[in-house]
Design a protein around this motif. Structure first.
Motif, mmCIF file in Angstrom:
data_model
loop_
_atom_site.group_PDB
_atom_site.id
_atom_site.type_symbol
_atom_site.label_atom_id
_atom_site.label_comp_id
_atom_site.label_asym_id
_atom_site.label_seq_id
_atom_site.Cartn_x
_atom_site.Cartn_y
_atom_site.Cartn_z
ATOM 1 N N LEU A 37 0.850 -1.187 0.000
ATOM 2 C CA LEU A 37 0.000 0.000 0.000
ATOM 3 C C LEU A 37 0.884 1.233 0.000
ATOM 4 C CD1 LEU A 37 -2.666 -0.998 2.685
ATOM 5 C CD2 LEU A 37 -3.046 -0.856 0.213
ATOM 6 N N ALA A 38 0.410 2.289 -0.643
ATOM 7 C CA ALA A 38 1.144 3.551 -0.676
ATOM 8 C C ALA A 38 0.151 4.702 -0.674
ATOM 9 C CB ALA A 38 2.046 3.632 -1.900
ATOM 10 N N ALA A 39 0.588 5.829 -0.129
ATOM 11 C CA ALA A 39 -0.268 7.017 -0.084
ATOM 12 C C ALA A 39 0.590 8.261 -0.237
ATOM 13 C CB ALA A 39 -1.044 7.073 1.234
ATOM 14 N N THR A 40 -0.030 9.333 -0.771
ATOM 15 C CA THR A 40 0.637 10.616 -0.962
ATOM 16 C C THR A 40 -0.046 11.678 -0.105
ATOM 17 O OG1 THR A 40 1.285 10.061 -3.220
ATOM 18 C CG2 THR A 40 1.271 12.390 -2.640
ATOM 19 N N PHE A 41 0.772 12.512 0.542
ATOM 20 C CA PHE A 41 0.257 13.576 1.403
ATOM 21 C C PHE A 41 0.766 14.927 0.901
ATOM 22 C CE2 PHE A 41 0.778 9.683 3.838
ATOM 23 C CZ PHE A 41 -0.476 9.527 4.405
ATOM 24 N N TRP A 42 -0.125 15.906 0.853
ATOM 25 C CA TRP A 42 0.200 17.279 0.446
ATOM 26 C C TRP A 42 0.783 17.344 -0.959
ATOM 27 C CZ3 TRP A 42 2.744 15.478 5.080
ATOM 28 C CH2 TRP A 42 1.968 15.648 6.218
ATOM 29 N N ASP A 43 0.487 16.331 -1.789
ATOM 30 C CA ASP A 43 0.951 16.277 -3.180
ATOM 31 C C ASP A 43 2.469 16.266 -3.310
ATOM 32 O OD1 ASP A 43 -1.645 16.261 -4.197
ATOM 33 O OD2 ASP A 43 -1.748 18.454 -4.149
ATOM 34 N N LYS A 44 3.177 15.983 -2.239
ATOM 35 C CA LYS A 44 4.647 16.017 -2.280
ATOM 36 C C LYS A 44 5.293 14.806 -1.622
ATOM 37 C CE LYS A 44 5.104 21.077 -2.288
ATOM 38 N NZ LYS A 44 5.743 22.233 -1.611
ATOM 39 N N PHE A 45 4.751 14.383 -0.497
ATOM 40 C CA PHE A 45 5.400 13.372 0.325
ATOM 41 C C PHE A 45 4.629 12.061 0.216
ATOM 42 C CE2 PHE A 45 6.145 11.276 4.467
ATOM 43 C CZ PHE A 45 7.524 11.097 4.355
ATOM 44 N N SER A 46 5.314 10.987 -0.165
ATOM 45 C CA SER A 46 4.686 9.677 -0.340
ATOM 46 C C SER A 46 5.405 8.636 0.498
ATOM 47 C CB SER A 46 4.719 9.253 -1.815
ATOM 48 O OG SER A 46 4.080 10.203 -2.635
ATOM 49 N N ILE A 47 4.630 7.744 1.072
ATOM 50 C CA ILE A 47 5.185 6.632 1.840
ATOM 51 C C ILE A 47 4.510 5.350 1.365
ATOM 52 C CG2 ILE A 47 5.754 8.006 3.867
ATOM 53 C CD1 ILE A 47 3.206 6.921 5.192
ATOM 54 N N GLY A 48 5.199 4.231 1.542
ATOM 55 C CA GLY A 48 4.635 2.951 1.130
ATOM 56 C C GLY A 48 5.298 1.802 1.850
ATOM 57 N N ALA A 49 4.618 0.674 1.886
ATOM 58 C CA ALA A 49 5.143 -0.538 2.519
ATOM 59 C C ALA A 49 4.685 -1.749 1.717
ATOM 60 C CB ALA A 49 4.677 -0.648 3.964
ATOM 61 N N GLN A 50 5.540 -2.748 1.646
ATOM 62 C CA GLN A 50 5.222 -3.991 0.956
ATOM 63 C C GLN A 50 5.514 -5.174 1.867
ATOM 64 O OE1 GLN A 50 7.536 -4.176 -2.621
ATOM 65 N NE2 GLN A 50 6.369 -2.568 -3.679
ATOM 66 N N TYR A 51 4.625 -6.155 1.828
ATOM 67 C CA TYR A 51 4.893 -7.453 2.445
ATOM 68 C C TYR A 51 5.515 -8.347 1.388
ATOM 69 C CZ TYR A 51 4.062 -12.228 4.001
ATOM 70 O OH TYR A 51 4.220 -13.549 4.327
ATOM 71 N N LEU A 52 6.622 -9.009 1.717
ATOM 72 C CA LEU A 52 7.344 -9.860 0.775
ATOM 73 C C LEU A 52 7.290 -11.305 1.246
ATOM 74 C CD1 LEU A 52 10.580 -7.690 0.380
ATOM 75 C CD2 LEU A 52 8.438 -7.497 -0.904
ATOM 76 N N PHE A 53 6.951 -12.204 0.340
ATOM 77 C CA PHE A 53 6.973 -13.634 0.631
ATOM 78 C C PHE A 53 7.841 -14.325 -0.409
ATOM 79 C CE2 PHE A 53 5.282 -17.965 -0.010
ATOM 80 C CZ PHE A 53 5.548 -18.479 1.255
ATOM 81 N N TYR A 54 8.858 -15.041 0.050
ATOM 82 C CA TYR A 54 9.775 -15.754 -0.832
ATOM 83 C C TYR A 54 9.448 -17.252 -0.801
ATOM 84 C CZ TYR A 54 12.552 -11.489 -0.109
ATOM 85 O OH TYR A 54 12.974 -10.190 -0.007
ATOM 86 N N PHE A 55 9.534 -17.883 -1.949
ATOM 87 C CA PHE A 55 9.380 -19.333 -2.005
ATOM 88 C C PHE A 55 10.178 -19.858 -3.187
ATOM 89 C CE2 PHE A 55 6.176 -17.748 -4.889
ATOM 90 C CZ PHE A 55 6.175 -18.648 -5.935
ATOM 91 N N GLY A 56 10.646 -21.083 -3.063
ATOM 92 C CA GLY A 56 11.401 -21.668 -4.153
ATOM 93 C C GLY A 56 12.077 -22.952 -3.743
ATOM 94 N N SER A 57 12.812 -23.529 -4.661
ATOM 95 C CA SER A 57 13.522 -24.777 -4.417
ATOM 96 C C SER A 57 14.793 -24.800 -5.250
ATOM 97 C CB SER A 57 12.649 -25.987 -4.760
ATOM 98 O OG SER A 57 12.332 -26.005 -6.138
ATOM 99 N N SER A 58 15.724 -25.639 -4.847
ATOM 100 C CA SER A 58 16.969 -25.811 -5.600
ATOM 101 C C SER A 58 17.475 -27.229 -5.397
ATOM 102 C CB SER A 58 18.034 -24.805 -5.148
ATOM 103 O OG SER A 58 18.444 -25.073 -3.818
#
Length: 441
Positions: free
Chosen positions: A172-193
Motif C-alpha cells: 500500500l502507498a499514499a501521498t500527502f500534500w501532493d509532495k510526500f509519499s510513503i509505502g510498505a510492501q509485504y514480501l513472501f519468498y518461495f522456491g527450491s533448488s
C-alpha cells in the motif's frame, strides 16, 4: 510436510508462467552461468521492462503511466481512477569464456507480473510476483594428476544445479500534500533448488560417488519506501527517494543424499533437516537504497540510484548445500553487495497527433554492480548499458516496452569465467480508467 508440499505447488505455479530454454556448445560447462553455483544463485535485476530500460533505476521515479514497484511509495503516482497491470518477459543470450573454452547459452523466462489499483483517494494497492534469484549450471572436468590416474585410472567430476527463488509482494502507498509519499510492501519468498556433485571412475572396480542437496525455501519480509517531490518553477521538478528491506531468515527443509555407486549396485545415506534448526541461521540480507531524479516538463527524466546490501552475516558460505566449492577447489565468501545505476528518458511530444514516434518514450541507462560474493577472495563485478523504448498502443497509457541490456561479468584472471551477455525484455503495460460515473444532461 505440508509446508514442503505448499512450496512445491507454488514453484510449479511460478514455473508454469515462464519456461527455461538453455542450449550449449563446446566447452567445459553447459548452463546459463556457473556463477549461480554459489549461495542461492544469481540475484536478478529487479523491476519491470520499464525499470530495466533505464539501467534498473526506480527508487526516485514517479511515473503515472507505469507500475514502479522498486520503491513501495512510488505506486501512489497515478490517476486516482486508473487500474494498471504489467507483464514482463525476458530473453538472454550469453557467451561464456574460461581460458580457451567457450560456451553459448540461451534463457527465456518470466520477468515480472504486477497489478495496481486505487483504494481510497491517494491510497493505492499493488500486488505482484517476480524472480528474486535463479540457479542453473552444469560443468565437468577430468582428473589431471598423473599419480592418481596411474593408480585408479581416469576419473570424471561434475557439478549440476538448478532452481529459483520467487518473490511475491503486496503493498500500500499514499501521498500527502501532493509532495510526500510513503509505502510498505509485504514480501513472501518461495522456491527450491537442487545441487549434485558426481565423481565417476571409468574403471568398474572402483565405486563412484554422488552427493546431492535438495532444498525447499520460504521466507517473509517487508520493504518500506518514501519519496519527496518538489517543483522548481513551472518546468522543473526533482524527487528524492529511499527504500529499506528487512533482513529475514530462510525457513524450509533440506535433504542430503549420498550415494556410493558401481555398475551393479548402489548404497545411499540420506539426512533431512529443517533450515530453522541451523546455527547460524541462513538469511536474506537487508537492503538500503537511495535515489535522486530530475524532471523537465514531460520530456526529460534523469535518475541516479544506489543500493547496498551486506551479506557477510548471511551464513551462506558456512552452510553445506549453499557453500559449494567448484571442481577446481575455489571457495566463495559473502561480502557487501553494491549497485550504482543511472537512467534517462526522453519523450519528444506525448500529445502529438500527427507523428506516432514522437509520442513514444526513449531511454538510456547504465549500471555497475559488485556481487554479493567473492571467489577465493576476488570480488565479482558486472556492468553494462541499457537501451529501451515504450511504443504507445491504442488510447490512455497502454504500451509495449522493449528493453535491451548489454553487459559483462567476471574476468579471465585467476581462471575465472568471463560472461558477455545481451538481454531483451518485453513489457506489456495495460492501463484503463475505472469507476467513472457517466453524467447525462
Amino acid at each position: 510436510m505440508s509446508k514442503r508440499i505448499l512450496v512445491r505447488l507454488l514453484c510449479v505455479a511460478a514455473l508454469s508462467l515462464g519456461s527455461l530454454v538453455s542450449g550449449a556448445q563446446s566447452g567445459t560447462f553447459s548452463a546459463y552461468t556457473p556463477y549461480s553455483t554459489f549461495g542461492m544463485g544469481d540475484i536478478n535485476l529487479p523491476g519491470s521492462a520499464y525499470n530495466k530500460s533505464m539501467g534498473g533505476v526506480g527508487i526516485a521515479a514517479r511515473n503515472r503511466k507505469f507500475i514502479n514497484a522498486l520503491n513501495p511509495a512510488a505506486v501512489s503516482a497515478r490517476d486516482s481512477l486508473s487500474v494498471m497491470a504489467d507483464l514482463s518477459l525476458f530473453y538472454t543470450y550469453k557467451l561464456l569464456q574460461q581460458g580457451a573454452n567457450y560456451n553459448v547459452n540461451h534463457l527465456f523466462n518470466l520477468g515480472n507480473i504486477a497489478v495496481s489499483l486505487p483504494v481510497y483517494r491517494s491510497l493505492t494497492a499493488v500486488v505482484g510476483i517476480t524472480p528474486f534469484s535463479s540457479m542453473g549450471y552444469k560443468y565437468s572436468t577430468m582428473e589431471e594428476r598423473e599419480d592418481i590416474i596411474g593408480k585408479v585410472g581416469n576419473i570424471s567430476y561434475s557439478n549440476v544445479g538448478q532452481g529459483s527463488l520467487y518473490q511475491v509482494y503486496a503493498g500500500l502507498a499514499a501521498t500527502f500534500w501532493d509532495k510526500f509519499s510513503i509505502g510498505a510492501q509485504y514480501l513472501f519468498y518461495f522456491g527450491s533448488s537442487e545441487k549434485t556433485y558426481t565423481q565417476t571412475f571409468l574403471q568398474q572396480s572402483y565405486r563412484g560417488l554422488l552427493d546431492s542437496y535438495e532444498t525447499y525455501m520460504t521466507a517473509s519480509s517487508a520493504k518500506f519506501g518514501l519519496q519527496f517531490e518538489q517543483n522548481i518553477g513551472k518546468d522543473f521538478s526533482f524527487c528524492i527517494g529511499g527504500t529499506y528491506r528487512l533482513k529475514t531468515n530462510l525457513n524450509g527443509n533440506m535433504e542430503r543424499r549420498l550415494y556410493a555407486m558401481d555398475s551393479s549396485s548402489g548404497s545411499v545415506d540420506s539426512d533431512e533437516y529443517s533450515l530453522s534448526e541451523l546455527s547460524p541461521r541462513i538469511n536474506i540480507a537487508s537492503e538500503i537504497g537511495a535515489g535522486l531524479s530530475l524532471n523537465f516538463l514531460d520530456k526529460w527524466k534523469f535518475e541516479f540510484d544506489y543500493t547496498m546490501s551486506d551479506w557477510t552475516g548471511s551464513a551462506l558460505d558456512k552452510t553445506p548445500g549453499f557453500a559449494v566449492r567448484t571442481l577446481e577447489g575455489k571457495e566463495f565468501t559473502n561480502t557487501v553487495m553494491q549497485s550504482f545505476r543511472f537512467g534517462m528518458e526522453w519523450t519528444p511530444n506525448r500529445n502529438d497527433v500527427r507523428y506516432y514516434f514522437k509520442r513514444a518514450s526513449y531511454r538510456l541507462g547504465a549500471y555497475y554492480n559488485n556481487e554479493y560474493y567473492k571467489i577465493d577472495g576476488t570480488g565479482i563485478v558486472s556492468y553494462g548499458i541499457t537501451l529501451g523504448t515504450t511504443l504507445p498502443i491504442f488510447r490512455w497509457s497502454n504500451g509495449l516496452t522493449v528493453a535491451a541490456d548489454l553487459g559483462r561479468r567476471g574476468s579471465l584472471k585467476d581462471n575465472l569465467v568471463l560472461e558477455r551477455y545481451a538481454s531483451i525484455s518485453l513489457g506489456f503495460n495495460l492501463y484503463d480508467i475505472w469507476f467513472r460515473k457517466p453524467k447525462y444532461e
